[in-house]
Design an enzyme around this catalytic site. Structure first.
Site, short mmCIF file in Angstrom:
data_model
loop_
_atom_site.label_atom_id
_atom_site.label_comp_id
_atom_site.label_asym_id
_atom_site.label_seq_id
_atom_site.Cartn_x
_atom_site.Cartn_y
_atom_site.Cartn_z
N CYS A 225 40.33 44.04 36.73
CA CYS A 225 40.53 43.15 37.87
C CYS A 225 41.86 42.40 37.75
O CYS A 225 42.91 43.01 37.86
CB CYS A 225 39.33 42.23 38.04
SG CYS A 225 39.23 41.47 39.68
N GLN B 224 46.12 43.52 37.44
CA GLN B 224 47.28 42.97 38.15
C GLN B 224 48.28 42.34 37.18
O GLN B 224 49.49 42.50 37.33
CB GLN B 224 46.80 41.95 39.17
CG GLN B 224 45.88 42.54 40.23
CD GLN B 224 44.99 41.51 40.90
OE1 GLN B 224 45.04 40.33 40.58
NE2 GLN B 224 44.16 41.96 41.82
N ASN C 292 35.72 42.59 43.37
CA ASN C 292 35.91 41.22 43.82
C ASN C 292 37.37 40.85 43.61
O ASN C 292 37.75 40.35 42.55
CB ASN C 292 35.00 40.24 43.07
CG ASN C 292 35.29 38.79 43.43
OD1 ASN C 292 35.96 38.51 44.43
ND2 ASN C 292 34.80 37.86 42.64
N HIS D 188 35.08 46.60 38.80
CA HIS D 188 34.31 46.03 37.69
C HIS D 188 33.33 47.05 37.12
O HIS D 188 32.21 47.19 37.60
CB HIS D 188 33.54 44.79 38.18
CG HIS D 188 34.40 43.60 38.39
ND1 HIS D 188 34.66 42.69 37.39
CD2 HIS D 188 35.11 43.17 39.46
CE1 HIS D 188 35.47 41.74 37.83
NE2 HIS D 188 35.76 42.02 39.10
N GLU E 155 31.69 46.84 34.43
CA GLU E 155 30.59 46.16 33.73
C GLU E 155 29.56 45.57 34.68
O GLU E 155 28.56 45.00 34.23
CB GLU E 155 31.16 45.04 32.87
CG GLU E 155 31.38 43.71 33.57
CD GLU E 155 32.41 43.74 34.70
OE1 GLU E 155 32.34 42.88 35.59
OE2 GLU E 155 33.29 44.62 34.71
#
Length: 351
Positions: A245, A249, A286, A328, A330
């Site tokens: 995530c 970046q 997200n 994600h 996980e």
């Protein structure tokens, strides 16, 4: 209780408040998950945002702390169409919000607000519980800094380094707002985890003699993660580096690449991504920012792309032993298609 949600464009919506009276302001973002509402509310990546669920009924299986990704709710507030008053297990969402002095609003046409967000983009908003003064809520929304003008990572990162003992490879973890299940996924594969705050230096990380570096998720604009960018830049090439995530970046920025803000982001448990070999995985996501593929340096290859909009969902540089994903792997309360694919691959690369 009365409650009102004001948007920066002047619109406001009145509904029923739950939790306690108060106010909060930040980005209004929507999540399309049907389950996993507590995983989302406690996800540190939502810090500074008002979380709206598109699924019409939230809370039907109550609140189970075992699902929390952080000890406390990180989202500023919660917007729903309906909350379940008689869940299959206790406590209910309503009683949990009351006991923990959280802000919520129900009775809202979340579909209409989601469509508006998809058309016009993410907006600043203010949630006021205990009032229906829409004009004041709109003014509060307009006074709120944009997410690009805030630095939320220090609020959700650990304060001091800590150790999660394991019997296998030693992994240095940069905590930008890490979710609990990331640590679980690393630990259950034997990882000996040395977790550092967001502002750790390369020398501090190297002092634990790690076999690899892992950079976590986190809230806000990745360009504000200046300490993590600097640390990662200093360590790339010295050891295998992995990121999820915001870690994805930050890695791009550390390589000299660029990121940009998405119109309304990807938040939910139904995002399809295409791997470089053509396989499609359904993922939990997200994020409101993405990596600019064209900005990545020579030798760095995109490994995953979002099937819906073609944005970068992961990349690698084999010469530098660098591997990252935007989604994600996980995630619990969502698909686990990529957990073994990513984490087992991580440990194979540092074997």
């Amino acid at each position: 209780m009365k409650a009102v949600l004001g948007l920066e464009d002047g619109q406001f919506v009145v509904g029923e408040g739950f939790g306690v009276e108060g106010e909060c302001a930040g980005e209004l973002v929507f999540n399309t998950q049907m389950t996993g509402y507590m995983e989302s509310l406690t996800d540190p990546s939502y810090f500074g945002q008002i979380l709206m669920f598109t699924f019409p009924l939230i809370g039907n299986y109550g609140v189970d702390p075992k699902n929390f990704q952080n000890p406390k709710v990180c989202a500023l507030g919660c917007i729903t169409k309906e909350i379940c008053e008689k869940p299959a297990a206790l406590p209910s969402i309503r009683s949990f919000f009351e006991e923990n002095r959280l802000l919520g609003m129900t009775g809202v046409d979340t579909r209409a607000l989601t469509i508006k967000t998809r058309v016009h983009g993410t907006m600043r908003a203010a949630l006021v519980v205990g009032s229906d003064d829409g004009a004041s809520a709109v003014q509060l929304a307009r006074r709120t800094p944009t997410i690009c003008d805030t630095v939320p990572i220090p609020e959700v990162s650990c304060r001091e380094p800590y150790h999660v003992k394991g019997c296998g490879k030693r992994i240095a973890v940069i905590d930008l707002g890490i979710k609990k299940n990331m640590l679980i996924s690393l630990s259950k594969r034997g990882g000996d985890l040395h977790v550092f705050p967001y502002n750790a230096t390369a020398d501090q990380v190297l002092a634990c003699r790690p076999d690899a570096l892992f950079v976590s998720n986190g809230p806000g604009d990745p360009k504000q993660a200046t300490d993590a960018i600097r640390c990662m830049k200093d360590l790339i090439g010295q050891m295998p580096v992995f990121g999820i995530c915001m870690g994805n970046q930050v890695a791009a920025l550390a390589l000299g690449g660029d990121t940009y803000k998405l119109k309304f982001g990807h938040r939910g448990a139904n995002q399809p991504v295409r791997f470089k070999d053509g396989r499609i995985f359904i993922t939990t996501q997200n994020h409101g920012f993405a990596v600019d593929a064209a900005s990545l340096p020579e030798g760095t290859n995109v490994t995953y792309t979002n099937v819906n909009d073609g944005t970068v969902e992961g990349f690698e540089n084999e010469d530098l032993c660098l591997t990252t994903v935007q989604f994600h792997p996980e995630a619990h309360g969502g698909p686990r298609d990529t957990e073994e694919h990513f984490f087992d691959g991580l440990f194979r690369r540092i074997a």
